[in-house]
Write an enzyme that holds these catalytic residues in place. Structure first.
Site, PDB file in Angstrom:
ATOM      1  N   GLU A   1       0.875  -1.177   0.000  1.00 13.07           N
ATOM      2  CA  GLU A   1       0.000   0.000   0.000  1.00 13.07           C
ATOM      3  C   GLU A   1       0.909   1.222   0.000  1.00 13.07           C
ATOM      4  OE1 GLU A   1      -3.359  -0.031  -0.012  1.00 13.07           O
ATOM      5  OE2 GLU A   1      -3.615  -2.189   0.125  1.00 13.07           O
TER       6      GLU A   1
ATOM      7  N   CYS B  68      -2.232   9.527   2.489  1.00 12.71           N
ATOM      8  CA  CYS B  68      -1.825   8.921   1.215  1.00 12.71           C
ATOM      9  C   CYS B  68      -2.833   9.197   0.108  1.00 12.71           C
ATOM     10  CB  CYS B  68      -1.637   7.420   1.385  1.00 12.71           C
ATOM     11  SG  CYS B  68      -3.111   6.610   2.012  1.00 12.71           S
TER      12      CYS B  68
END
Ligand code: NAD
Length: 479
Positions: A220, A254
């Site tokens: 991720e 993010c």
């Protein structure tokens, strides 16, 4: 159990992994009830530590409001645990599969078995949820887990350690504390699966280390997620949503919109309404109690450097919301800043920003916007504000991003039933949804021979039945 591992103590980490694996092999895959029990223990522990988590995160960042920590971390953690518990029976159920004509009377199914021991490596920006949601997923899928939270948020990592130690045996869940050297050793352990959340640069190293043991990885990662605003759609609603995405956690997210592509006719309206939306959300500017600090001096200086670099290259720098003179009694608060017209050569248009700075570029046609996105690494998220017309459909069809948000930012991550993960430099694989459960399970295909043994007739000595089967599937023999 916790290990404060020094580089020369890597053997201890390996020993914990051995113990977890032995326990897993001895006990076998946990039952539905055991998994529910583990999830319930985790849920109760999280809620019991709510205040401690809020305090630790705020101290680690310099400041973060308890509301933001509740909304952006605990809310998601509890939602994920509840989602997993609610769907667990369905996820665990073996799945029946089609059986081909000549194998009939047999039965085929997929058994989703726990992989064994899952490693979880987490970053600092949402230090709690990005450790605990992967853990909940690993537990739901029936695994044991070892966690390596970030060294940049040490108080939060310590709360995580205490919290988990109180409710799990070391053979079930263990926490390893330490920095990059420990991370490097951790990523070299022979886990059955490794989920890493962090930067693309470290993700590369982690995948290399995992490859030595052929450990499957979910990565991720980060990147530059664009927000594209259709001509005529710069309004208070759009700007409120962009400000939410860009300034929650002061942009240290993010999936925050990294930069904006705005139609050239709307540029000045964008600057004006962004300013107004920031003032509405944070009436006291960087001193607003809801505005988060930058995590450390290194990142603070890096972000200041991005502004100065863009300014030196001729970009227009606009501080949004309250003016700088009044700003910042707290440590490392950085004013929300628009950077208009920075070129590709500016560092702010090259690296992931991870802070409250929003570069704005203009476009004239949707093809130009699509070209801009496709000329760059595939982003983790892409956001589009606009109507339901052809431009939106074209943009969604012709660009590839981890996820996409339409007329909102970031909310896709909160949809438990959607997969979450990047593509290419923004990540590999996904969790959340059934995808997370499956990523941490082994899909074992099983074929059970039926009483009428048709496949048994397709063996030597070959006779008429084999000829018939071959004619049906492949056509005449050609001889
Ligand atoms: P990072 O890559 O620096 O650190 C992540 C983890 O890796 C930490 O636990 C760290 O100790 C460890 N680590 C550091 N160096 C290592 C090495 N050489 N070998 C092995 N492990 C090492 O990331 P960060 O700065 O903590 O987090 C910010 C990044 O994470 C941003 O790029 C952001 O986009 C990304 N991120 C992605 C997601 C997502 O879900 N896709 C979520 C949050 C953050």
């Amino acid at each position: 159990m916790t290990l404060h591992v020094q580089p020369d103590q890597n053997a201890d980490m390996a020993e914990v992994l051995d113990r977890q694996r032995s326990a897993f092999l001895k006990d076998g895959p946990p039952s539905f009830r055991d998994r529910k029990d583990r999830l319930a223990r985790l849920r109760a522990a999280v809620l019991a530590h709510r205040a401690a988590i809020q305090e630790a995160i705020s101290a680690d960042f310099g400041h973060r409001s308890r509301h933001e920590t509740d909304l952006m971390e605990l809310f998601g953690v509890i939602q994920s645990i509840d989602y997993l518990a609610r769907n667990l029976r369905r996820f665990m159920k073996p799945e029946r599969r089609h059986v081909g004509l000549f194998y009939r009377a047999g039965r085929a199914y997929v058994d989703y078995q726990p992989k064994g021991v899952v490693g979880v490596m987490a970053p600092w920006n949402y230090p709690f949820s990005l450790t605990i949601i992967p853990l909940a997923t690993a537990i739901a899928a029936g695994n044991r887990a070892m966690l390596k939270p970030s060294e940049l948020t040490p108080r939060t990592s310590e709360v995580i350690r205490r919290m988990l130690e109180a409710v799990f045996a070391p053979e079930e869940v263990a926490v390893v504390l330490g920095g990059p050297e420990v991370g490097a050793a951790f990523s070299g352990l022979p886990f059955d699966h490794l989920l890493f959340t962090g930067s693309t640069a470290v993700g590369r190293k982690v995948m290399k280390a995992a490859s030595d043991n052929l450990v499957p990885v979910t990565l991720e990662l980060g990147g530059k997620s664009p927000v594209i605003v259709e001509r005529g759609h710069v309004d208070d609603r759009t700007m409120g949503s962009i400000v939410f995405g860009k300034l929650s956690n002061a942009g240290q997210t993010c999936v925050a919109p990294d930069y904006a592509l705005v139609h050239e006719d709307d540029l000045e309206a964008f600057v004006k309404l962004y300013d107004a939306a920031v003032a509405r959300a944070y009436p006291d500017g960087p001193d607003s109690p809801d505005y988060t600090s930058i995590v450390n001096d290194r990142h603070y200086d890096r972000l200041k450097g991005l502004i100065e670099d863009a300014r030196a290259r001729g970009a227009r720098v606009v501080e949004a919301g309250i003016r700088p003179e009044t700003a910042a009694a707290r440590p490392r608060t950085l004013a929300p800043t628009l950077v208009v017209g920075a070129g590709d050569e500016a560092a702010i248009m090259q690296e992931e920003i991870f802070g409250p700075l929003l570069p704005v570029r203009t476009y004239r046609t949707i093809d130009e916007a699509i070209g801009h996105v496709n000329a760059r690494p595939r982003p983790l998220a892409l956001y589009y504000f606009g109507g339901e017309g052809a431009d939106r459909a074209k943009l969604l069809r012709l660009t590839t991003s981890g996820n996409a948000g339409i007329n909102n930012t970031m909310i896709h991550v909160a949809q438990d039933d959607l997969p979450f993960g990047g593509i290419g430099p923004s990540g590999m694989g996904a969790y959340h949804g059934i995808e997370g459960f499956r990523a941490m399970s082994h899909a074992k295909g099983v074929f059970v021979q039926g009483r009428w043994n048709l496949p048994g007739l397709l063996r030597a000595p070959f006779g008429r039945l084999v000829d018939f089967a071959l004619r049906v599937t492949l056509g005449p023999s050609g001889r």
